[in-house]
Design a protein around this motif. Structure first.
Motif, PDB file in Angstrom:
ATOM      1  N   LEU A   1      34.066  16.121 -57.993  1.00  0.00           N
ATOM      2  CA  LEU A   1      34.065  16.085 -59.460  1.00  0.00           C
ATOM      3  C   LEU A   1      35.453  16.361 -60.022  1.00  0.00           C
ATOM      4  CD1 LEU A   1      30.707  17.965 -60.129  1.00  0.00           C
ATOM      5  CD2 LEU A   1      31.127  15.508 -60.373  1.00  0.00           C
ATOM      6  N   MET A   2      36.155  17.307 -59.425  1.00  0.00           N
ATOM      7  CA  MET A   2      37.499  17.613 -59.904  1.00  0.00           C
ATOM      8  C   MET A   2      38.445  16.437 -59.648  1.00  0.00           C
ATOM      9  SD  MET A   2      39.043  20.011 -61.574  1.00  0.00           S
ATOM     10  CE  MET A   2      38.038  21.482 -61.305  1.00  0.00           C
ATOM     11  N   ALA A   3      38.300  15.783 -58.506  1.00  0.00           N
ATOM     12  CA  ALA A   3      39.164  14.647 -58.181  1.00  0.00           C
ATOM     13  C   ALA A   3      38.943  13.487 -59.149  1.00  0.00           C
ATOM     14  CB  ALA A   3      38.912  14.191 -56.741  1.00  0.00           C
ATOM     15  N   VAL A   4      37.685  13.162 -59.408  1.00  0.00           N
ATOM     16  CA  VAL A   4      37.367  11.998 -60.240  1.00  0.00           C
ATOM     17  C   VAL A   4      37.576  12.290 -61.721  1.00  0.00           C
ATOM     18  CG1 VAL A   4      35.510  10.436 -60.956  1.00  0.00           C
ATOM     19  CG2 VAL A   4      35.771  11.052 -58.545  1.00  0.00           C
ATOM     20  N   ASN A   5      37.160  13.461 -62.167  1.00  0.00           N
ATOM     21  CA  ASN A   5      37.160  13.749 -63.607  1.00  0.00           C
ATOM     22  C   ASN A   5      38.470  14.325 -64.128  1.00  0.00           C
ATOM     23  OD1 ASN A   5      34.513  12.900 -63.681  1.00  0.00           O
ATOM     24  ND2 ASN A   5      33.668  14.960 -63.500  1.00  0.00           N
ATOM     25  N   PHE A   6      39.283  14.899 -63.261  1.00  0.00           N
ATOM     26  CA  PHE A   6      40.545  15.476 -63.710  1.00  0.00           C
ATOM     27  C   PHE A   6      41.757  14.801 -63.070  1.00  0.00           C
ATOM     28  CE2 PHE A   6      43.632  19.134 -62.784  1.00  0.00           C
ATOM     29  CZ  PHE A   6      44.465  18.772 -63.829  1.00  0.00           C
ATOM     30  N   LEU A   7      41.836  14.810 -61.735  1.00  0.00           N
ATOM     31  CA  LEU A   7      43.048  14.335 -61.084  1.00  0.00           C
ATOM     32  C   LEU A   7      43.282  12.841 -61.281  1.00  0.00           C
ATOM     33  CD1 LEU A   7      42.857  16.366 -57.747  1.00  0.00           C
ATOM     34  CD2 LEU A   7      44.222  16.854 -59.789  1.00  0.00           C
ATOM     35  N   ALA A   8      42.227  12.047 -61.283  1.00  0.00           N
ATOM     36  CA  ALA A   8      42.400  10.604 -61.459  1.00  0.00           C
ATOM     37  C   ALA A   8      42.891  10.249 -62.867  1.00  0.00           C
ATOM     38  CB  ALA A   8      41.104   9.865 -61.127  1.00  0.00           C
ATOM     39  N   PRO A   9      42.240  10.744 -63.937  1.00  0.00           N
ATOM     40  CA  PRO A   9      42.808  10.469 -65.269  1.00  0.00           C
ATOM     41  C   PRO A   9      44.235  10.980 -65.412  1.00  0.00           C
ATOM     42  CG  PRO A   9      40.567  11.280 -65.472  1.00  0.00           C
ATOM     43  CD  PRO A   9      40.956  11.458 -64.039  1.00  0.00           C
ATOM     44  N   ALA A  10      44.505  12.169 -64.873  1.00  0.00           N
ATOM     45  CA  ALA A  10      45.865  12.706 -64.955  1.00  0.00           C
ATOM     46  C   ALA A  10      46.862  11.776 -64.273  1.00  0.00           C
ATOM     47  CB  ALA A  10      45.916  14.098 -64.336  1.00  0.00           C
ATOM     48  N   ALA A  11      46.461  11.150 -63.165  1.00  0.00           N
ATOM     49  CA  ALA A  11      47.353  10.223 -62.463  1.00  0.00           C
ATOM     50  C   ALA A  11      47.654   8.998 -63.323  1.00  0.00           C
ATOM     51  CB  ALA A  11      46.731   9.804 -61.132  1.00  0.00           C
ATOM     52  N   PHE A  12      46.636   8.481 -64.016  1.00  0.00           N
ATOM     53  CA  PHE A  12      46.869   7.371 -64.952  1.00  0.00           C
ATOM     54  C   PHE A  12      47.890   7.777 -66.004  1.00  0.00           C
ATOM     55  CE2 PHE A  12      42.956   5.308 -63.469  1.00  0.00           C
ATOM     56  CZ  PHE A  12      43.270   3.970 -63.613  1.00  0.00           C
TER      57      PHE A  12
ATOM     58  N   ALA B   1      33.602  22.323 -65.610  1.00  0.00           N
ATOM     59  CA  ALA B   1      34.936  22.801 -65.233  1.00  0.00           C
ATOM     60  C   ALA B   1      35.915  21.650 -65.050  1.00  0.00           C
ATOM     61  CB  ALA B   1      34.849  23.627 -63.955  1.00  0.00           C
ATOM     62  N   SER B   2      35.457  20.543 -64.466  1.00  0.00           N
ATOM     63  CA  SER B   2      36.354  19.407 -64.243  1.00  0.00           C
ATOM     64  C   SER B   2      36.780  18.777 -65.564  1.00  0.00           C
ATOM     65  CB  SER B   2      35.679  18.358 -63.341  1.00  0.00           C
ATOM     66  OG  SER B   2      34.555  17.760 -63.975  1.00  0.00           O
ATOM     67  N   LYS B   3      35.867  18.707 -66.518  1.00  0.00           N
ATOM     68  CA  LYS B   3      36.203  18.154 -67.827  1.00  0.00           C
ATOM     69  C   LYS B   3      37.060  19.116 -68.634  1.00  0.00           C
ATOM     70  CE  LYS B   3      34.143  14.091 -67.900  1.00  0.00           C
ATOM     71  NZ  LYS B   3      34.902  12.844 -68.170  1.00  0.00           N
ATOM     72  N   ALA B   4      36.779  20.416 -68.514  1.00  0.00           N
ATOM     73  CA  ALA B   4      37.592  21.411 -69.205  1.00  0.00           C
ATOM     74  C   ALA B   4      39.018  21.412 -68.644  1.00  0.00           C
ATOM     75  CB  ALA B   4      36.962  22.787 -69.074  1.00  0.00           C
ATOM     76  N   ALA B   5      39.154  21.192 -67.343  1.00  0.00           N
ATOM     77  CA  ALA B   5      40.481  21.126 -66.737  1.00  0.00           C
ATOM     78  C   ALA B   5      41.280  19.971 -67.316  1.00  0.00           C
ATOM     79  CB  ALA B   5      40.360  20.976 -65.214  1.00  0.00           C
ATOM     80  N   LEU B   6      40.634  18.814 -67.458  1.00  0.00           N
ATOM     81  CA  LEU B   6      41.323  17.662 -68.046  1.00  0.00           C
ATOM     82  C   LEU B   6      41.707  17.949 -69.494  1.00  0.00           C
ATOM     83  CD1 LEU B   6      42.375  14.783 -68.005  1.00  0.00           C
ATOM     84  CD2 LEU B   6      40.035  13.986 -68.485  1.00  0.00           C
ATOM     85  N   SER B   7      40.806  18.552 -70.249  1.00  0.00           N
ATOM     86  CA  SER B   7      41.090  18.867 -71.645  1.00  0.00           C
ATOM     87  C   SER B   7      42.258  19.845 -71.768  1.00  0.00           C
ATOM     88  CB  SER B   7      39.839  19.443 -72.316  1.00  0.00           C
ATOM     89  OG  SER B   7      40.062  19.667 -73.694  1.00  0.00           O
ATOM     90  N   ALA B   8      42.287  20.861 -70.898  1.00  0.00           N
ATOM     91  CA  ALA B   8      43.391  21.822 -70.908  1.00  0.00           C
ATOM     92  C   ALA B   8      44.705  21.139 -70.549  1.00  0.00           C
ATOM     93  CB  ALA B   8      43.098  22.969 -69.941  1.00  0.00           C
ATOM     94  N   TRP B   9      44.661  20.264 -69.578  1.00  0.00           N
ATOM     95  CA  TRP B   9      45.856  19.511 -69.174  1.00  0.00           C
ATOM     96  C   TRP B   9      46.367  18.671 -70.339  1.00  0.00           C
ATOM     97  CZ3 TRP B   9      47.362  14.388 -68.409  1.00  0.00           C
ATOM     98  CH2 TRP B   9      48.432  14.159 -67.514  1.00  0.00           C
ATOM     99  N   LEU B  10      45.450  17.990 -71.023  1.00  0.00           N
ATOM    100  CA  LEU B  10      45.843  17.177 -72.175  1.00  0.00           C
ATOM    101  C   LEU B  10      46.481  18.035 -73.261  1.00  0.00           C
ATOM    102  CD1 LEU B  10      42.690  14.872 -72.508  1.00  0.00           C
ATOM    103  CD2 LEU B  10      44.962  14.173 -71.718  1.00  0.00           C
ATOM    104  N   GLY B  11      45.933  19.237 -73.466  1.00  0.00           N
ATOM    105  CA  GLY B  11      46.478  20.124 -74.481  1.00  0.00           C
ATOM    106  C   GLY B  11      47.919  20.505 -74.195  1.00  0.00           C
ATOM    107  N   ALA B  12      48.230  20.791 -72.930  1.00  0.00           N
ATOM    108  CA  ALA B  12      49.603  21.134 -72.560  1.00  0.00           C
ATOM    109  C   ALA B  12      50.512  19.912 -72.635  1.00  0.00           C
ATOM    110  CB  ALA B  12      49.617  21.731 -71.156  1.00  0.00           C
ATOM    111  N   VAL B  13      50.024  18.773 -72.140  1.00  0.00           N
ATOM    112  CA  VAL B  13      50.818  17.550 -72.165  1.00  0.00           C
ATOM    113  C   VAL B  13      51.085  17.112 -73.604  1.00  0.00           C
ATOM    114  CG1 VAL B  13      50.795  15.093 -71.566  1.00  0.00           C
ATOM    115  CG2 VAL B  13      50.097  16.798 -69.874  1.00  0.00           C
ATOM    116  N   ARG B  14      50.136  17.357 -74.477  1.00  0.00           N
ATOM    117  CA  ARG B  14      50.322  16.982 -75.885  1.00  0.00           C
ATOM    118  C   ARG B  14      51.600  17.589 -76.448  1.00  0.00           C
ATOM    119  NH1 ARG B  14      45.741  18.517 -77.604  1.00  0.00           N
ATOM    120  NH2 ARG B  14      44.768  16.461 -77.701  1.00  0.00           N
TER     121      ARG B  14
END
Length: 236
Positions: free
Chosen positions: A105-116, A150-163
């Motif tokens: 779940l972490m790989a698909v929902n967080f790491l993959a979008p982050a790679a894009f 947790a996987s979706k929250a990780a992506l959201s947190a990452w987006l917040g920092a990247v923003r």
């Protein structure tokens, strides 16, 4: 962002939500490129929109996500927006889900979008956009969905920092957090079975709001208790 002529990579375009977002973009004059993992479904989706460009990726392979971005940049001569609309879900208590599924779940929902997005940010110009569907669980984690939340929250947190990083380059970051929608996503978990869910929000309304948010200066989209999409110009 003017959607007319905008070059938009839709990652997850063969799904219900991704397909609906693609159709909305086409209806507003955008130039989408479609990314997916199933060649046959990807080709069918492309034909329905006049044979738009397509590219394959595997969400379990971050390098393939980055390659997809660079392939589309070469095909379209640049990118104005990237939106990720794919994911995987699992249900059950933490002991039922287990470490292997949690890693998936972490790989698909967080790491993959982050790679894009990591690849896109390296080639985007001021005025461009990255956008991801994280979902309401990113801000309101649910029991029986701990690892998915947790996987979706990780992506959201990452987006917040990247923003905050991307603002200096003039690139906008949009976090899309809709509530439950009846797209069939919850019926295809990697483990467990979906608990009773509330009535799904209107997919067409959410999709229209997503593209409205992409076209505006919004940084956050969520749905209210009654399912009405609400945008915020500045994410909290």
């Amino acid at each position: 962002m003017d959607m007319r002529g905008a070059r938009v990579l839709v990652a997850g375009a063969t799904g219900v939500l991704g397909g609906a977002i693609t159709a909305e973009l086409v209806g507003r004059g955008a130039r989408p490129a479609l990314a997916g993992r199933d060649p046959a479904r990807l080709a069918a989706a492309a034909r329905s929109h006049g044979s738009v460009p397509t590219v394959l990726f595997d969400a379990y392979d971050p390098a393939s996500c980055a390659r997809a971005v660079h392939t589309v940049v070469a095909e379209l001569g640049g990118l104005d927006a990237v939106v990720t609309v794919f994911g995987s879900v699992g249900f059950g208590s933490v002991d039922e889900v287990g470490d292997e599924v949690a890693e998936h779940l972490m790989a698909v929902n967080f790491l993959a979008p982050a790679a894009f997005f990591r690849a896109a940010l390296g080639v985007m110009r001021p005025g461009s956009l990255i956008a991801a569907v994280t979902g309401v669980v990113a801000e309101r984690p649910q029991p029986g969905m701990a690892d998915y939340s947790a996987s979706k929250a990780a992506l959201s947190a990452w987006l917040g920092a990247v923003r905050r990083e991307a603002r200096t380059a003039g690139v906008r970051v949009l976090d899309i957090r809709p509530g439950h929608m009846d797209t069939g996503f919850a019926d295809r978990p990697v483990v467990g079975a979906a608990p009773p869910l509330p009535a799904g929000a209107d997919v067409d309304k959410v999709v229209a709001a997503v593209v409205d948010a992409m076209a505006s200066d919004a940084e956050l989209l969520r749905t209210s208790a009654d399912g009405t999409p609400v945008t915020e110009r500045r994410a909290r």
